[in-house]
Design a protein around this motif. Structure first.
Motif, PDB file in Angstrom:
ATOM      1  N   ASN A   1      -2.435  -6.183   3.600  1.00 48.62           N
ATOM      2  CA  ASN A   1      -1.330  -7.242   3.562  1.00 48.62           C
ATOM      3  C   ASN A   1      -0.504  -6.399   2.593  1.00 48.62           C
ATOM      4  O   ASN A   1      -0.712  -6.081   1.592  1.00 48.62           O
ATOM      5  CB  ASN A   1      -2.107  -8.047   2.563  1.00 48.62           C
ATOM      6  N   PHE A   2       0.697  -6.132   2.682  1.00 48.12           N
ATOM      7  CA  PHE A   2       1.926  -5.265   2.128  1.00 48.12           C
ATOM      8  C   PHE A   2       2.111  -5.709   1.333  1.00 48.12           C
ATOM      9  O   PHE A   2       2.673  -7.055   1.356  1.00 48.12           O
ATOM     10  CB  PHE A   2       3.060  -4.460   3.483  1.00 48.12           C
TER      11      PHE A   2
ATOM     12  N   GLN B   1      -1.211   2.890  10.892  1.00 47.38           N
ATOM     13  CA  GLN B   1      -0.291   1.486   9.721  1.00 47.38           C
ATOM     14  C   GLN B   1       0.261   0.689   9.852  1.00 47.38           C
ATOM     15  O   GLN B   1       0.757  -0.291   9.771  1.00 47.38           O
ATOM     16  CB  GLN B   1      -1.932   1.205   8.909  1.00 47.38           C
TER      17      GLN B   1
ATOM     18  N   ILE C   1      -3.373  -4.692   9.915  1.00 45.56           N
ATOM     19  CA  ILE C   1      -2.577  -4.566   9.151  1.00 45.56           C
ATOM     20  C   ILE C   1      -2.488  -5.634   7.771  1.00 45.56           C
ATOM     21  O   ILE C   1      -3.499  -5.800   7.548  1.00 45.56           O
ATOM     22  CB  ILE C   1      -1.670  -5.116  10.083  1.00 45.56           C
TER      23      ILE C   1
ATOM     24  N   ARG D   1       2.770  -1.939  11.351  1.00 46.11           N
ATOM     25  CA  ARG D   1       3.576  -2.665  10.655  1.00 46.11           C
ATOM     26  C   ARG D   1       5.244  -3.005  10.859  1.00 46.11           C
ATOM     27  O   ARG D   1       5.780  -3.819  11.036  1.00 46.11           O
ATOM     28  CB  ARG D   1       3.222  -2.388   9.203  1.00 46.11           C
TER      29      ARG D   1
ATOM     30  N   GLN E   1      -1.620   0.323  -1.591  1.00 50.19           N
ATOM     31  CA  GLN E   1      -1.193  -0.577  -1.518  1.00 50.19           C
ATOM     32  C   GLN E   1       0.469  -0.426  -1.708  1.00 50.19           C
ATOM     33  O   GLN E   1       1.042  -1.075  -0.702  1.00 50.19           O
ATOM     34  CB  GLN E   1      -1.945  -2.113  -1.981  1.00 50.19           C
TER      35      GLN E   1
ATOM     36  N   GLU F   1       5.462  -5.091  13.540  1.00 46.57           N
ATOM     37  CA  GLU F   1       5.043  -6.141  13.775  1.00 46.57           C
ATOM     38  C   GLU F   1       6.547  -6.941  12.644  1.00 46.57           C
ATOM     39  O   GLU F   1       6.607  -8.070  13.328  1.00 46.57           O
ATOM     40  CB  GLU F   1       4.523  -6.700  12.464  1.00 46.57           C
TER      41      GLU F   1
ATOM     42  N   HIS G   1       3.301   0.173   0.990  1.00 44.46           N
ATOM     43  CA  HIS G   1       4.569  -0.099   0.425  1.00 44.46           C
ATOM     44  C   HIS G   1       5.873  -0.097   0.963  1.00 44.46           C
ATOM     45  O   HIS G   1       6.677   0.056   1.456  1.00 44.46           O
ATOM     46  CB  HIS G   1       4.521  -1.401  -0.258  1.00 44.46           C
TER      47      HIS G   1
ATOM     48  N   TYR H   1       6.551   2.311   3.862  1.00 42.61           N
ATOM     49  CA  TYR H   1       7.440   1.231   4.894  1.00 42.61           C
ATOM     50  C   TYR H   1       8.380   0.918   4.889  1.00 42.61           C
ATOM     51  O   TYR H   1       9.031   1.558   5.455  1.00 42.61           O
ATOM     52  CB  TYR H   1       6.723   0.092   4.799  1.00 42.61           C
TER      53      TYR H   1
END
Length: 437
Positions: A8-9, A67, A6, A71, A36, A74, A40, A43
């Motif tokens: 690091n967003f 990915q 996963i 996320r 990234q 999670e 983000h 997402y």
């Protein structure tokens, strides 16, 4: 499901959280540069849709999808399994049937069931064989007709300014990784009442603009393909040339070959000429980086005038110039000087039997302009549309690389190089934007 790392967003709100509400759908052009921040924003776009119990159509590559899915698992605040629908973007964009047809059929099934939905598409635009502006018009109609939020994402490093401007016309909003804004050229914003004459005039102008943009886009695409190919093979050619030149010089110094010294000089001269061409190719093939500093275009010309005057005089030509006061702007002095010098040399070579070169500078709206004119025979029509392409030249011993480099440098400055020609002479115009910040 395989283990997926996963990423690091980034934390904090997404730029797409600023999307306003609209009853007739929203179509957003997203040009991304940071992977990234891209994940983000995707997402958060999905999370917001899931919280509204919307169906999410995600047209992405499998790596990004895995990915995002990891996320979402999670986060555990929502269950994406039933509402998130993944489509591989390679299959969606690069394989028949037409992607607009696919999107229409998919979203039609949701509309018939009264389901609200949103779409995220990572467009494989360079490789696909679709007409991008036409495709995006179709997507805009689907978004508006079915009240959907649709994001069309493009890799900003691969999207030319010409293409981006064309795409902005079919998107209500445009966004980067960090900033969302309304598109001021979106065709849905203005709906004037037109009579038939106005419609015809508007269509004629639009067609002409589209043809000009298409020609420029095709020329730059061709230039980029040639440049990258040349960049790969040039090193391989230079190495054996260096070896050949070394052995020729060794033979040249042997007593047995003194009588052939002129032949060896000719061979070495041709090898040096080949190396010069390869050096131009390397310059053309490297990504163009500009060191922008506040400078004045008139100062660039003043720096090369002594050398230019000497070259012009040797060619039995004359020089006249009229420099208007110009504002300073951000430019790479070394590279723009190379452009001006190449254009002056071209003007000299266009007049083997003497003539006059005229140089003018002036401002036009938010641009500074330099015009370099000659009194040569003009550029043939069959060559005019290919200018800036390597090996496109009217000179017997020319390669066309000098002008190709000029186009590349001016483009890297977000400027434009234009030409006007007739049997009485040719004028090249360098347009550079005035940037004070």
């Amino acid at each position: 499901m395989p283990n997926v790392s996963i990423p690091n967003f980034p934390t904090g709100p997404s730029v797409l959280s600023q999307i306003p509400q609209a009853h007739d759908g929203i179509h957003i052009l997203y040009t991304y540069s940071n992977p990234q921040l891209y994940l983000h924003n995707m997402y958060n776009f999905i999370i917001n849709g899931l919280k509204l119990n919307q169906e999410i159509i995600l047209v992405e590559n499998s790596q990004n999808y895995q990915q995002i899915r990891a996320r979402l698992r999670e986060a555990s605040c929502v269950n994406p399994e039933s509402n998130l629908h993944f489509l591989d973007n390679d299959i969606f964009y690069l394989h028949p049937p037409d992607p607009v047809y696919k999107l229409d059929k998919i979203t039609q099934s949701y509309s018939k069931r009264g389901l609200s939905f949103r779409v995220w598409g990572n467009v494989l635009w360079r490789e696909c064989e679709i007409n991008l502006p036409s495709y995006e018009v179709g997507v805009d109609e689907i978004s508006a007709g079915r009240s959907a939020i649709t994001v069309c994402a493009y890799d900003g490093s691969k999207l030319s300014a010409v293409t981006q401007l064309a795409l902005m016309k079919s998107h209500r909003f445009v966004t980067t990784d960090n900033e969302l804004a309304a598109s001021n050229v979106y065709f849905g914003n203005v709906q004037p009442k037109l009579n038939l004459v106005d419609i015809k005039d508007g269509l004629d102008q639009t067609i002409a603009e589209y043809q000009d943009a298409t020609e420029e886009y095709n020329r730059m695409e061709q230039l980029e393909i040639i440049s990258q190919t040349a960049f790969r093979i040039t090193h391989e050619i230079r190495n054996p040339l260096t070896v050949v030149k070394g052995y020729i010089q060794l033979l040249q110094n042997k007593k047995d070959y003194h009588k052939d010294r002129r032949v060896f000089d000719t061979i070495i001269g041709e090898i040096d000429r080949a190396n010069s061409i390869l050096s131009d190719f390397l310059t053309l093939g490297r990504p163009r980086e500009v060191n922008l500093k506040m400078y004045n275009l008139n100062a660039v010309l003043s720096e090369i005038l002594p050398v230019a005057k000497a070259a012009i005089a040797r060619a039995n030509c004359t020089l006249a110039y009229n420099l208007a006061p110009l504002p300073d702007t951000r430019l790479d002095n070394h590279q723009i000087r190379q452009v001006v010098w190449n254009l002056i040399k071209n003007s000299i070579e266009a007049m083997p039997d003497s003539g006059q070169i005229n140089i003018q500078t002036f401002t036009k709206e938010n641009l500074v302009v330099m015009a370099i004119s000659d009194q040569g025979p003009g550029i043939p029509e069959e060559v005019l549309g290919k200018l800036g392409t390597p090996f496109c030249t009217t000179k017997k011993k020319g390669t066309g690389l000098g002008l190709a480099i000029c186009y590349s440098i001016v483009k890297a400055h977000q400027g434009k190089l234009e030409v006007q020609t007739s049997p009485k002479g040719t004028t090249f115009y360098i347009f550079l934007p005035v940037e004070t910040n």
